[in-house]
Design an enzyme around this catalytic site. Structure first.
Site, PDB file in Angstrom:
ATOM      1  N   ASP A  49       1.856  -2.536  10.253  1.00 52.71           N
ATOM      2  CA  ASP A  49       1.416  -1.771   9.076  1.00 52.71           C
ATOM      3  C   ASP A  49       2.285  -0.552   8.821  1.00 52.71           C
ATOM      4  O   ASP A  49       1.973   0.273   7.960  1.00 52.71           O
ATOM      5  CB  ASP A  49      -0.052  -1.372   9.200  1.00 52.71           C
ATOM      6  N   SER A 106      -2.626  -3.457  12.474  1.00 51.48           N
ATOM      7  CA  SER A 106      -1.480  -2.726  13.003  1.00 51.48           C
ATOM      8  C   SER A 106      -0.541  -3.621  13.815  1.00 51.48           C
ATOM      9  O   SER A 106       0.053  -4.545  13.290  1.00 51.48           O
ATOM     10  CB  SER A 106      -1.981  -1.542  13.830  1.00 51.48           C
ATOM     11  N   ASP A 117       6.013  -1.228  13.109  1.00 47.19           N
ATOM     12  CA  ASP A 117       4.992  -2.192  13.501  1.00 47.19           C
ATOM     13  C   ASP A 117       4.421  -2.838  12.246  1.00 47.19           C
ATOM     14  O   ASP A 117       4.918  -2.627  11.142  1.00 47.19           O
ATOM     15  CB  ASP A 117       3.902  -1.524  14.348  1.00 47.19           C
TER      16      ASP A 117
END
Length: 450
Positions: free
Chosen positions: A245, A102, A243
């Site tokens: 992902d 992430s 962000d």
């Protein structure tokens, strides 16, 4: 919480505590557990990844493990986390795996598993996978024709996901100018193609040149300052930041002012309610939701449900009550009528759709939900036992009560142990940032003495 799976899958620094051997074992175990859970001899897994240099390494090991245990794999390539959830459902797969950490730095990575319905895997199934890996309980590896197959669907998967996102808005977004920051992450593979489907929308994209190590580096939703400056300098109507992902989306208005997840919930919730589509007139937030959102909801006849931190907790409460909108201040927003998880690109489209139909400037539309100054202080603690003793301290409870009394209706106090780090987090909201700073430091200093 198990020894492998945390609050958001398995995370670690690659080749320190997360390596190819572990990924192979997780692949084998996941195939074994899903075969038993579904009753299928050859379960089908989708697998996608972000742009980290280590994602290829982990992908290869996971696929090897899955196929060695007899599972078939639909390889999606570089693609956002929410796309994996969607494509798992669309392709009637038995599970989906995402390789991503992430918003974390590039040296970190992770393994997250969705079930066939696009939800994060249950604790029970995670525990079964964990037991197989930790106690070497895996079945013998397959041989001959029983070994799984891999199908490569990168291009097809991206188009299928984009086709879905397009159906969620009902305007052409004509006339707006936007700047989009892809964080050198997974949205670099999808955002340009998605927004090009709106030829009357002027879109410029930055940080869409991933090299394996620049994901989230001074860009994206965790470093929004440069986007803010470029939006004001370039006379854009809105700036959008994802962000690594792309399950988060934050934005900035035409003045460069942050639009956070709470304001997204306020504006989109009000829009849904005006169309009588907001189930139960309710939105779901977390204990970190700003006091401004709480006051906004009260003033506009909206019930604000509160959960512990984490999009998983938000989604569980939404499912329990049949609600369709929830999220976190950090930018995880769940539009349940369209998705089973937070989706940054879906959120961006919803923001643009509401902004276009409103006819207003972004600063006017989103400023209706005030953000109270919020100060967060992290206090290191030795271990879980120390966390527990501090949180149970009568002295701390008395100090929190005193702070709440001093702030009265003009602020809020939240002291909680971190679920992922050896920290106790102290959060204070107040009308004045200086007040919040003083009160937060006072509680943090007390915690250090306990």
């Amino acid at each position: 919480m198990g020894k492998l799976f945390g609050t958001d899958g398995i995370r670690g620094v690659v080749n320190e505590n997360l390596n190819a051997d572990l990924a192979f074992e997780v692949g084998c175990a996941a195939a074994q557990v899903l075969a038993k859970d579904t009753g299928k001899k050859r379960p089908l897994f989708t697998i996608g990844k972000d742009t980290r240099i280590s994602s290829d390494l982990l992908e290869g090991a996971l696929i090897a493990g899955l196929c060695s245990a007899g599972a078939d794999v639909l390889r999606l390539g570089v693609i956002p986390t929410p796309a994996v959830a969607f494509l798992t459902i669309a392709n009637k797969a038995d599970a989906g795996i995402v390789i991503s950490a992430s918003h974390n730095p590039f040296e970190h990575n992770g393994i997250k598993i969705f079930n066939a319905q696009g939800f994060k895997l249950s604790d029970a199934l995670e525990n079964k996978i964990e037991d197989i890996v930790l106690f070497n309980q895996k079945s013998p590896l397959c041989t001959g024709a029983d070994i799984g197959k891999v199908t490569y669907a990168d291009t097809q998967a991206v188009e299928e996901y984009i086709d879905h996102l397009i159906t969620t808005v009902d305007t052409d977004l004509a006339g707006m100018r936007i700047l989009v920051d892809c964080a050198n992450g997974a949205s670099a593979a999808t955002a340009g193609k998605l927004l090009n489907r709106f030829p009357k929308l002027h879109t410029d994209i930055i940080n869409a040149d991933p090299d394996g190590v620049n994901i989230n580096h001074d860009c994206g939703s965790t470093h929004i300052e440069k986007l803010s400056a470029m939006v004001t300098a370039g006379d854009y109507d809105l700036g959008i930041a994802f962000d690594g992902d792309a399950d988060r989306c934050l934005a900035v208005d035409e003045k460069g002012i942050l639009i956070d997840g709470d304001q997204v919930l306020a504006v989109c919730g009000t829009d849904l309610r005006s169309r009588r589509e907001l189930a139960g007139d309710t939105i779901i937030g977390t204990v970190m939701s700003n006091l401004g959102l709480r006051l906004f909801a009260k003033e506009h006849g909206i019930t604000l449900g509160i959960t512990d931190v984490g999009d998983r907790n938000v989604l569980e409460e939404m499912e329990r009550g049949g609600y369709i909108l929830g999220g976190e201040q950090s930018g995880h927003t769940i539009f349940r009528q369209f998705a089973t998880t937070g989706d940054g690109e879906l959120t961006a489209l919803q923001l643009l759709n509401v902004l276009k139909k409103s006819g207003k400037k972004a600063s006017e539309l989103f400023s209706v939900c005030q953000r109270y100054p919020q100060v967060l202080v992290n206090v290191p603690v030795a271990d879980k036992d120390k966390k527990a003793s501090i949180m149970g301290s009568e002295q701390l409870m008395a100090a929190i009560a005193q702070t709440e009394a001093e702030l009265a209706d003009t602020g809020r106090v939240l002291v909680r142990p971190s679920g992922t780090e050896p920290l106790i987090r102290v959060m204070i909201e107040a009308k004045e940032e200086a007040t919040a700073q003083v009160q937060a430091q006072k509680l943090a200093d007390l915690i250090k003495t306990l």
